[in-house]
Design a protein around this motif. Structure first.
Motif, PDB file in Angstrom:
ATOM      1  N   TRP A 279      18.434  -8.346  -0.504  1.00  0.00           N
ATOM      2  CA  TRP A 279      17.312  -8.101   0.398  1.00  0.00           C
ATOM      3  C   TRP A 279      16.062  -8.834  -0.071  1.00  0.00           C
ATOM      4  O   TRP A 279      15.289  -9.354   0.736  1.00  0.00           O
ATOM      5  CB  TRP A 279      17.017  -6.607   0.522  1.00  0.00           C
ATOM      6  CG  TRP A 279      17.886  -5.936   1.527  1.00  0.00           C
ATOM      7  CD1 TRP A 279      18.854  -5.001   1.289  1.00  0.00           C
ATOM      8  CD2 TRP A 279      17.882  -6.138   2.945  1.00  0.00           C
ATOM      9  NE1 TRP A 279      19.441  -4.612   2.463  1.00  0.00           N
ATOM     10  CE2 TRP A 279      18.862  -5.295   3.500  1.00  0.00           C
ATOM     11  CE3 TRP A 279      17.144  -6.939   3.797  1.00  0.00           C
ATOM     12  CZ2 TRP A 279      19.124  -5.246   4.873  1.00  0.00           C
ATOM     13  CZ3 TRP A 279      17.401  -6.896   5.164  1.00  0.00           C
ATOM     14  CH2 TRP A 279      18.380  -6.053   5.682  1.00  0.00           C
TER      15      TRP A 279
ATOM     16  N   HIS B 270      20.848  -0.709   7.411  1.00  0.00           N
ATOM     17  CA  HIS B 270      20.839  -1.199   6.025  1.00  0.00           C
ATOM     18  C   HIS B 270      19.416  -1.533   5.573  1.00  0.00           C
ATOM     19  O   HIS B 270      19.048  -1.306   4.422  1.00  0.00           O
ATOM     20  CB  HIS B 270      21.724  -2.438   5.868  1.00  0.00           C
ATOM     21  CG  HIS B 270      23.174  -2.178   6.104  1.00  0.00           C
ATOM     22  ND1 HIS B 270      23.933  -1.411   5.257  1.00  0.00           N
ATOM     23  CD2 HIS B 270      24.000  -2.574   7.093  1.00  0.00           C
ATOM     24  CE1 HIS B 270      25.171  -1.350   5.708  1.00  0.00           C
ATOM     25  NE2 HIS B 270      25.236  -2.048   6.831  1.00  0.00           N
TER      26      HIS B 270
ATOM     27  N   LYS C 283      26.871  -9.700  -0.083  1.00  0.00           N
ATOM     28  CA  LYS C 283      26.223  -9.089  -1.258  1.00  0.00           C
ATOM     29  C   LYS C 283      26.117  -7.573  -1.125  1.00  0.00           C
ATOM     30  O   LYS C 283      25.475  -6.914  -1.952  1.00  0.00           O
ATOM     31  CB  LYS C 283      24.808  -9.680  -1.453  1.00  0.00           C
ATOM     32  CG  LYS C 283      24.794 -11.135  -1.840  1.00  0.00           C
ATOM     33  CD  LYS C 283      25.220 -11.305  -3.273  1.00  0.00           C
ATOM     34  CE  LYS C 283      25.020 -12.720  -3.739  1.00  0.00           C
ATOM     35  NZ  LYS C 283      25.276 -12.866  -5.167  1.00  0.00           N
ATOM     36  N   LYS C 284      26.737  -7.034  -0.089  1.00  0.00           N
ATOM     37  CA  LYS C 284      26.748  -5.579   0.159  1.00  0.00           C
ATOM     38  C   LYS C 284      25.330  -4.999   0.222  1.00  0.00           C
ATOM     39  O   LYS C 284      25.077  -3.908  -0.263  1.00  0.00           O
ATOM     40  CB  LYS C 284      27.599  -4.870  -0.879  1.00  0.00           C
ATOM     41  CG  LYS C 284      29.069  -5.270  -0.825  1.00  0.00           C
ATOM     42  CD  LYS C 284      29.882  -4.518  -1.840  1.00  0.00           C
ATOM     43  CE  LYS C 284      31.345  -4.800  -1.804  1.00  0.00           C
ATOM     44  NZ  LYS C 284      31.866  -6.090  -1.557  1.00  0.00           N
ATOM     45  N   TYR C 285      24.437  -5.771   0.826  1.00  0.00           N
ATOM     46  CA  TYR C 285      23.057  -5.326   1.064  1.00  0.00           C
ATOM     47  C   TYR C 285      22.371  -4.836  -0.225  1.00  0.00           C
ATOM     48  O   TYR C 285      21.625  -3.879  -0.217  1.00  0.00           O
ATOM     49  CB  TYR C 285      23.024  -4.250   2.145  1.00  0.00           C
ATOM     50  CG  TYR C 285      23.641  -4.717   3.438  1.00  0.00           C
ATOM     51  CD1 TYR C 285      22.893  -5.438   4.350  1.00  0.00           C
ATOM     52  CD2 TYR C 285      24.975  -4.469   3.728  1.00  0.00           C
ATOM     53  CE1 TYR C 285      23.447  -5.891   5.543  1.00  0.00           C
ATOM     54  CE2 TYR C 285      25.544  -4.916   4.916  1.00  0.00           C
ATOM     55  CZ  TYR C 285      24.776  -5.624   5.805  1.00  0.00           C
ATOM     56  OH  TYR C 285      25.334  -6.080   6.975  1.00  0.00           O
ATOM     57  N   SER C 286      22.634  -5.550  -1.313  1.00  0.00           N
ATOM     58  CA  SER C 286      22.044  -5.176  -2.599  1.00  0.00           C
ATOM     59  C   SER C 286      20.531  -5.390  -2.578  1.00  0.00           C
ATOM     60  O   SER C 286      19.990  -6.106  -1.726  1.00  0.00           O
ATOM     61  CB  SER C 286      22.651  -6.019  -3.724  1.00  0.00           C
ATOM     62  OG  SER C 286      22.204  -7.360  -3.636  1.00  0.00           O
ATOM     63  N   THR C 287      19.864  -4.783  -3.532  1.00  0.00           N
ATOM     64  CA  THR C 287      18.411  -4.917  -3.644  1.00  0.00           C
ATOM     65  C   THR C 287      18.016  -6.384  -3.810  1.00  0.00           C
ATOM     66  O   THR C 287      17.069  -6.854  -3.165  1.00  0.00           O
ATOM     67  CB  THR C 287      17.893  -4.079  -4.832  1.00  0.00           C
ATOM     68  OG1 THR C 287      18.306  -2.728  -4.643  1.00  0.00           O
ATOM     69  CG2 THR C 287      16.393  -4.141  -4.941  1.00  0.00           C
ATOM     70  N   CYS C 288      18.739  -7.098  -4.652  1.00  0.00           N
ATOM     71  CA  CYS C 288      18.420  -8.513  -4.858  1.00  0.00           C
ATOM     72  C   CYS C 288      18.709  -9.340  -3.604  1.00  0.00           C
ATOM     73  O   CYS C 288      17.948 -10.258  -3.276  1.00  0.00           O
ATOM     74  CB  CYS C 288      19.192  -9.085  -6.051  1.00  0.00           C
ATOM     75  SG  CYS C 288      18.247  -8.999  -7.594  1.00  0.00           S
TER      76      CYS C 288
ATOM     77  N   ALA D  10      16.921   0.116   2.563  1.00  0.00           N
ATOM     78  CA  ALA D  10      16.423  -0.721   1.468  1.00  0.00           C
ATOM     79  C   ALA D  10      14.907  -0.705   1.304  1.00  0.00           C
ATOM     80  O   ALA D  10      14.412  -0.905   0.204  1.00  0.00           O
ATOM     81  CB  ALA D  10      16.886  -2.162   1.676  1.00  0.00           C
TER      82      ALA D  10
ATOM     83  N   ASP E  45      20.801 -14.874  -7.467  1.00  0.00           N
ATOM     84  CA  ASP E  45      21.342 -14.514  -6.158  1.00  0.00           C
ATOM     85  C   ASP E  45      20.890 -15.466  -5.050  1.00  0.00           C
ATOM     86  O   ASP E  45      21.350 -15.354  -3.914  1.00  0.00           O
ATOM     87  CB  ASP E  45      20.921 -13.086  -5.791  1.00  0.00           C
ATOM     88  CG  ASP E  45      21.604 -12.051  -6.649  1.00  0.00           C
ATOM     89  OD1 ASP E  45      22.830 -11.917  -6.518  1.00  0.00           O
ATOM     90  OD2 ASP E  45      20.916 -11.394  -7.460  1.00  0.00           O
TER      91      ASP E  45
ATOM     92  N   CYS F 144      15.858 -12.026  -9.243  1.00  0.00           N
ATOM     93  CA  CYS F 144      16.973 -12.298  -8.328  1.00  0.00           C
ATOM     94  C   CYS F 144      17.287 -13.785  -8.203  1.00  0.00           C
ATOM     95  O   CYS F 144      17.952 -14.201  -7.249  1.00  0.00           O
ATOM     96  CB  CYS F 144      16.646 -11.719  -6.947  1.00  0.00           C
ATOM     97  SG  CYS F 144      16.327  -9.945  -6.979  1.00  0.00           S
TER      98      CYS F 144
END
Length: 171
Positions: free
Chosen positions: A157, A95, A150-155, A99, A55, A52
């Motif tokens: 978070w 959210h 980032k629309k609560y993406s895995t990266c 995750a 990001d 990540c």
């Protein structure tokens, strides 16, 4: 046999004295909670942080490493309290539950809540808290904005998890 008994009594007495003196120091309890919080944050890792790197951003943490250590004890307690409140707000969201591992997340929230309970009385008496709290809240607002963007993406978070972990060490 009497010598062994005396050593045992001396050891228990010394241990009791240390425990009592440490029990009065709220920052000691907080530091134990911080160790547990850091451990849980580390366990939450879902993907390697190096995946990540693109990001990452600078969330502009309000203090440098040495600055927090130089703060007066009551100011530092205030910063700790507000930081933990804001961390709790980040991880209590729906959210966040989507995750992260629910068991670990629940343990993290419980530990945060425990630490906040111990710091609450000190924070209420501290006149510096409103000023210091503003800086911390602005920092966490940038984190919330980043997650939304980032629309609560895995990266996203993962970046936030590492960010919080790095700066929690300062406290």
């Amino acid at each position: 046999m009497a010598q062994i008994y005396l050593w045992l009594v001396a050891g228990v007495t010394l241990g009791s004295m240390l425990a009592c003196s440490l029990g009065e120091d709220i920052l000691y309890v907080h530091s134990l909670d911080n160790c547990r919080i850091l451990d849980l944050l580390r366990q939450l890792e879902r993907i390697p942080p190096q995946l990540c790197l693109n990001d990452r951003i600078d969330f502009q943490f309000p203090w440098q490493r040495g600055t927090v250590n130089q703060m007066h004890k009551t100011q530092r307690t205030c910063v700790c309290h507000v930081m933990l409140q804001q961390i709790f707000k980040v991880f209590i969201t729906p959210h966040s539950f989507a995750a992260w591992n629910h068991t670990l997340l629940s343990q993290l929230l419980s530990c945060l809540d425990h630490s906040l309970e111990h710091l609450q009385p000190v924070e209420e008496k501290n006149l510096a808290c409103p000023h210091l709290g503003i800086d911390v809240r602005k920092y966490f607002q940038r984190i919330h904005t980043y997650l939304e963007g980032k629309k609560y993406s895995t990266c996203a978070w993962e970046v936030v998890r590492v960010e919080i972990q790095v700066h929690l060490v300062l406290l």
